[in-house]
Design a protein around this motif. Structure first.
Motif, short mmCIF file in Angstrom:
data_model
loop_
_atom_site.label_atom_id
_atom_site.label_comp_id
_atom_site.label_asym_id
_atom_site.label_seq_id
_atom_site.Cartn_x
_atom_site.Cartn_y
_atom_site.Cartn_z
N GLY A 1 0.85 -1.19 0.00
CA GLY A 1 0.00 0.00 0.00
C GLY A 1 0.89 1.23 0.00
O GLY A 1 1.74 1.40 -0.88
N THR A 2 0.74 2.09 1.00
CA THR A 2 1.55 3.31 1.10
C THR A 2 2.80 3.10 1.93
O THR A 2 3.57 4.04 2.14
N VAL A 3 3.04 1.88 2.40
CA VAL A 3 4.18 1.60 3.28
C VAL A 3 5.38 1.17 2.44
O VAL A 3 5.27 0.35 1.53
N ASN A 4 6.55 1.73 2.77
CA ASN A 4 7.78 1.36 2.08
C ASN A 4 8.94 1.28 3.08
O ASN A 4 8.71 1.38 4.29
N TRP A 5 10.15 1.11 2.59
CA TRP A 5 11.31 0.90 3.46
C TRP A 5 11.62 2.12 4.32
O TRP A 5 12.28 2.01 5.34
N MET A 6 11.12 3.29 3.92
CA MET A 6 11.42 4.51 4.66
C MET A 6 10.45 4.78 5.81
O MET A 6 10.79 5.50 6.75
N ASN A 7 9.23 4.22 5.74
CA ASN A 7 8.22 4.59 6.74
C ASN A 7 7.55 3.41 7.44
O ASN A 7 6.54 3.60 8.11
N HIS A 8 8.07 2.19 7.28
CA HIS A 8 7.35 1.02 7.80
C HIS A 8 7.41 0.89 9.32
O HIS A 8 6.58 0.19 9.91
N GLU A 9 8.39 1.58 9.97
CA GLU A 9 8.49 1.58 11.44
C GLU A 9 8.44 0.17 12.03
O GLU A 9 7.58 -0.17 12.82
N ASN A 10 9.39 -0.65 11.60
CA ASN A 10 9.49 -2.04 12.05
C ASN A 10 8.20 -2.82 11.78
O ASN A 10 7.75 -3.63 12.60
N LEU A 11 7.61 -2.55 10.61
CA LEU A 11 6.39 -3.20 10.09
C LEU A 11 5.11 -2.75 10.79
O LEU A 11 4.02 -3.22 10.44
N ARG A 12 5.20 -1.83 11.75
CA ARG A 12 4.00 -1.39 12.45
C ARG A 12 3.01 -0.71 11.51
O ARG A 12 1.79 -0.87 11.64
N LYS A 13 3.53 0.03 10.53
CA LYS A 13 2.66 0.75 9.60
C LYS A 13 1.85 -0.21 8.71
O LYS A 13 0.75 0.11 8.29
N ILE A 14 2.44 -1.39 8.43
CA ILE A 14 1.68 -2.37 7.64
C ILE A 14 0.43 -2.79 8.39
O ILE A 14 -0.66 -2.89 7.82
N SER A 15 0.56 -3.02 9.69
CA SER A 15 -0.60 -3.40 10.50
C SER A 15 -1.66 -2.31 10.47
O SER A 15 -2.86 -2.60 10.33
N GLU A 16 -1.25 -1.05 10.54
CA GLU A 16 -2.20 0.06 10.51
C GLU A 16 -2.91 0.14 9.16
O GLU A 16 -4.14 0.34 9.11
#
Length: 242
Positions: free
Chosen positions: A177-192
């Motif tokens: 989605g909008t998550v990439n290597w710069m903003n994933h925050e240890n994969l937390r953003k994927i969960s959101e």
């Protein structure tokens, strides 16, 4: 005594594909960059609206009436109905945008195939593919951001949304989605992103080892988080950081 309001939990929005995008601008005229920006804006607002519902202790399915059909006096029903209506409205926009993005993705790969066909028919010799680490020659997205892999798929459950999308064990995630290597925050953003996009398709880009050279091949998947697929979670896969 008035009649019970059995349908008070139903949002008062028009049925059908009515969308605010249709009234403001023609989606077909938007570039891929503009589509992704609009998609991100909608996802941000959907996240905010979801948090509003959570603050009231309800979701999209929570009944707003008592067991005998009368409005619950412990809820701000007016605000909840307005919030739910806006969520449905934005979901229509999101589906329209994702459909257009999918068309663009298909057109992009069709163009690549046509170019390959033309190159072969004119006798142009292309250099053989070389094996490389995706972190060394990572693709670049529409905004110019290098899509470096940041997570790896360690398991995929049979029959899960991830399996149906074509995800495989060993895939390296370049964007989710909008998550990439710069903003994933240890994969937390994927969960959101997954939680705020339940029932809506997400574009997931992966790098996968090909056969027989084991060179990494890039794939674009469409993954729709959902419940009730027969297993745990909304995706049915497990990701680990790289």
């Amino acid at each position: 005594m008035g009649m019970p309001m059995d349908d008070i939990h139903a949002p008062t929005v028009p049925s059908g594909p009515t969308s605010r995008l249709g009234g403001e601008r023609d989606i077909s005229k938007l570039s891929m960059n503009e589509l992704f920006k609009a998609k991100e804006q909608i996802e941000e607002e959907l996240k905010m609206l979801s948090e509003i519902l959570q603050s009231h202790g309800v979701n999209m399915e929570t009944p707003l009436t008592t067991f005998d059909g009368y409005p619950r006096d412990d809820l701000d029903i007016a605000q909840i109905r307005t919030t739910r209506a806006r969520i449905i409205y934005l979901r229509n926009d999101h589906k329209a945008i994702m459909a257009k993005v999918e068309q663009g993705v298909h057109a992009y790969f069709a163009d690549i195939r046509n170019r390959d066909t033309c190159d072969k028919s004119t006798g142009d010799q292309q250099p053989p593919p070389t094996t490389h680490d995706a972190t060394e020659e990572a693709p670049v997205d529409q905004s110019g951001l290098v899509e470096t892999p940041f997570a790896k798929v360690s398991s995929v459950a049979d029959g899960s949304p991830a399996a149906q999308a074509g995800m495989k064990v060993g895939d390296k995630i370049r964007s989710f989605g909008t998550v990439n290597w710069m903003n994933h925050e240890n994969l937390r953003k994927i969960s959101e992103v997954v939680q705020s996009n339940e029932g809506m398709p997400l574009i997931v880009k992966v790098a996968r080892s090909g056969e027989p050279s084991q060179a990494l091949v890039n794939h674009t998947l469409q993954l729709t988080p959902r419940r009730n697929w027969g297993g745990r979670g909304l995706l049915g896969c497990h990701l680990v950081p790289l």
